[in-house]
Design a protein around this motif. Structure first.
Motif, PDB file in Angstrom:
ATOM      1  N   VAL A 125      34.962  34.142  71.734  1.00 18.21           N
ATOM      2  CA  VAL A 125      33.573  33.713  71.598  1.00 18.21           C
ATOM      3  C   VAL A 125      33.337  32.539  72.542  1.00 18.21           C
ATOM      4  CG1 VAL A 125      31.791  32.829  70.056  1.00 18.21           C
ATOM      5  CG2 VAL A 125      33.490  34.467  69.190  1.00 18.21           C
ATOM      6  N   LEU A 126      32.355  32.682  73.438  1.00 18.69           N
ATOM      7  CA  LEU A 126      32.081  31.654  74.427  1.00 18.69           C
ATOM      8  C   LEU A 126      30.594  31.351  74.437  1.00 18.69           C
ATOM      9  CD1 LEU A 126      34.110  34.045  75.807  1.00 18.69           C
ATOM     10  CD2 LEU A 126      34.505  32.159  77.375  1.00 18.69           C
ATOM     11  N   THR A 127      30.249  30.081  74.551  1.00 14.14           N
ATOM     12  CA  THR A 127      28.846  29.665  74.574  1.00 14.14           C
ATOM     13  C   THR A 127      28.636  28.676  75.706  1.00 14.14           C
ATOM     14  OG1 THR A 127      29.361  27.937  72.945  1.00 14.14           O
ATOM     15  CG2 THR A 127      28.470  30.007  72.098  1.00 14.14           C
ATOM     16  N   SER A 128      27.425  28.664  76.262  1.00 19.52           N
ATOM     17  CA  SER A 128      27.144  27.738  77.358  1.00 19.52           C
ATOM     18  C   SER A 128      25.901  26.929  77.069  1.00 19.52           C
ATOM     19  CB  SER A 128      26.962  28.494  78.683  1.00 19.52           C
ATOM     20  OG  SER A 128      25.629  28.941  78.841  1.00 19.52           O
ATOM     21  N   ALA A 129      25.771  25.832  77.790  1.00 17.64           N
ATOM     22  CA  ALA A 129      24.552  25.034  77.764  1.00 17.64           C
ATOM     23  C   ALA A 129      23.491  25.728  78.622  1.00 17.64           C
ATOM     24  CB  ALA A 129      24.850  23.621  78.262  1.00 17.64           C
ATOM     25  N   GLY A 130      22.454  24.981  78.987  1.00 16.89           N
ATOM     26  CA  GLY A 130      21.302  25.597  79.615  1.00 16.89           C
ATOM     27  C   GLY A 130      21.440  25.898  81.094  1.00 16.89           C
ATOM     28  N   LYS A 131      20.695  26.893  81.534  1.00 19.45           N
ATOM     29  CA  LYS A 131      20.469  27.237  82.932  1.00 19.45           C
ATOM     30  C   LYS A 131      21.747  27.294  83.751  1.00 19.45           C
ATOM     31  CE  LYS A 131      16.141  27.643  82.053  1.00 19.45           C
ATOM     32  NZ  LYS A 131      15.563  28.997  81.950  1.00 19.45           N
ATOM     33  N   ALA A 132      21.960  26.325  84.652  1.00 21.84           N
ATOM     34  CA  ALA A 132      23.087  26.390  85.574  1.00 21.84           C
ATOM     35  C   ALA A 132      24.421  26.425  84.855  1.00 21.84           C
ATOM     36  CB  ALA A 132      23.040  25.215  86.546  1.00 21.84           C
ATOM     37  N   ALA A 133      24.502  25.871  83.652  1.00 18.97           N
ATOM     38  CA  ALA A 133      25.754  25.911  82.905  1.00 18.97           C
ATOM     39  C   ALA A 133      26.140  27.344  82.551  1.00 18.97           C
ATOM     40  CB  ALA A 133      25.645  25.064  81.635  1.00 18.97           C
ATOM     41  N   GLY A 134      25.160  28.238  82.455  1.00 18.69           N
ATOM     42  CA  GLY A 134      25.470  29.639  82.236  1.00 18.69           C
ATOM     43  C   GLY A 134      26.258  30.216  83.394  1.00 18.69           C
ATOM     44  N   MET A 135      25.922  29.801  84.625  1.00 19.76           N
ATOM     45  CA  MET A 135      26.689  30.230  85.789  1.00 19.76           C
ATOM     46  C   MET A 135      28.107  29.664  85.732  1.00 19.76           C
ATOM     47  SD  MET A 135      26.769  31.987  88.586  1.00 19.76           S
ATOM     48  CE  MET A 135      25.058  32.321  89.076  1.00 19.76           C
ATOM     49  N   ASP A 136      28.238  28.413  85.277  1.00 23.78           N
ATOM     50  CA  ASP A 136      29.570  27.834  85.125  1.00 23.78           C
ATOM     51  C   ASP A 136      30.418  28.665  84.163  1.00 23.78           C
ATOM     52  OD1 ASP A 136      29.452  25.406  86.763  1.00 23.78           O
ATOM     53  OD2 ASP A 136      27.933  24.757  85.341  1.00 23.78           O
ATOM     54  N   LEU A 137      29.828  29.084  83.053  1.00 26.96           N
ATOM     55  CA  LEU A 137      30.574  29.881  82.089  1.00 26.96           C
ATOM     56  C   LEU A 137      30.950  31.229  82.682  1.00 26.96           C
ATOM     57  CD1 LEU A 137      31.803  30.418  79.357  1.00 26.96           C
ATOM     58  CD2 LEU A 137      29.544  31.071  78.506  1.00 26.96           C
TER      59      LEU A 137
END
Length: 319
Positions: free
Chosen positions: A150-162
């Motif tokens: 299970v993985l979650t990301s913060a907003g916007k560009a952080a989704g690309m980081d994930l």
């Protein structure tokens, strides 16, 4: 983990969905095999509030996916689609890797996938996620959280980081860095890096401590202490701490520390001042102290922060 399904839904946001497609849905021959990527969702829904969704697959595509990606939603107050929640829960129960981007975490939380787990989302919605789903251990400060399946990301560009992090896990850092160069984005940032959110306590007129907050912000270069603030407010330190915390949600010392960090961030972004000078301007005394507290607060050193957010406006000469 070769089969990846992006689960769209009415109200999903465009930016994160497109980012996931660019990472997993385009075979740039960086690894063999790349991902078997599918997009599923309702017919005639709206993506980003204006782009009509006509996906080739329904939610049954989640039944055999190795990885399920849920992008952000445009309204965290609304209940997520029940059929999507059920499909995500079923995929998780059979062992699929589940990822949410930004406020997609609300879908995972509704499915019970985040119960007892550490998770994150966009800092502006972290409190709402924690309030609505108290079984979730919400961390509002990080870019993303990897809990294994299970993985979650913060907003916007952080989704690309994930997404790049997942490529690193699946194919290695060299492949992920090559992909980042191809996409003309920086190599992915570590998940523990802080979300660069500024959430100062406002000193607007009428605030119980407006005069004190203004007075402190005019003197951040001075070595102020809680007893100094208490004397200014004509209170004992204990009484100030109690009333200040009740009015602002943070202790006076934490608020003061946050203001110093925010002032340092502003100077790093907008001037060429050296770290020693900025430490003096923010009341931290020495460059070593500034670096220690800055890294503790934002999980990056001041120099790295400056390189990331350097303002085009320039500033004073380096001192």
């Amino acid at each position: 983990m070769t089969s990846v399904v992006l689960a769209l839904y009415d109200g999903a946001m465009l930016f994160e969905a497109v980012g996931a497609f660019e990472v997993f849905g385009v075979d740039r021959e960086l690894a063999d095999p790349w991902y078997d990527f599918k997009v599923c969702g309702p017919q005639h829904g709206l993506l980003g509030g204006w782009l009509r969704i006509d996906t080739p697959h329904g939610l049954d595509a989640l039944e055999e996916a190795d990885t399920v990606i849920v992008p952000s939603c445009d309204d965290v107050e609304a209940d997520p689609p029940a059929d999507l929640v059920d499909a995500v829960r079923a995929a998780h129960e059979r062992g699929a890797r589940i990822m949410s981007l930004c406020t997609g975490a609300f879908v995972l939380a509704a499915a019970g996938v985040l119960d007892g787990r550490r998770a994150t989302t966009h800092w502006a919605h972290a409190a709402a996620l924690a309030d609505r789903y108290p079984k979730v251990r919400v961390d509002p400060d990080v870019l993303y959280v990897d809990e294994g399946t299970v993985l979650t990301s913060a907003g916007k560009a952080a989704g690309m980081d994930l997404c790049l992090h997942v490529v690193t896990v699946d194919h290695g850092a060299a492949v992920a860095n090559s992909l980042a160069r191809t996409l003309v984005v920086p190599p992915h940032r570590a998940g523990g890096q802080a979300q660069f959110a500024t959430v100062p306590v406002a000193a607007e007129a009428g605030h119980a401590f407006a005069d004190l907050l203004h007075w402190v912000n005019e003197r951040l270069q001075e070595p102020l202490t809680v007893p100094d603030l208490a004397r200014r407010a004509n209170m004992s330190p204990r009484n100030l701490t109690r009333r200040f915390t009740s009015a602002t949600g943070v202790t006076p010392l934490r608020w003061l520390h946050t203001q110093r960090i925010n002032r340092a961030r502003e100077l790093l972004e907008t001037t060429d001042h050296g770290i020693e000078y900025i430490a003096t301007c923010t009341g931290m005394g020495t460059a070593a102290t500034l670096r220690r507290h800055f890294h503790r607060a934002l999980r990056v050193p001041p120099d790295a922060y400056r390189r990331t957010f350097r303002s085009a406006r320039g500033g004073a000469a380096r001192i």
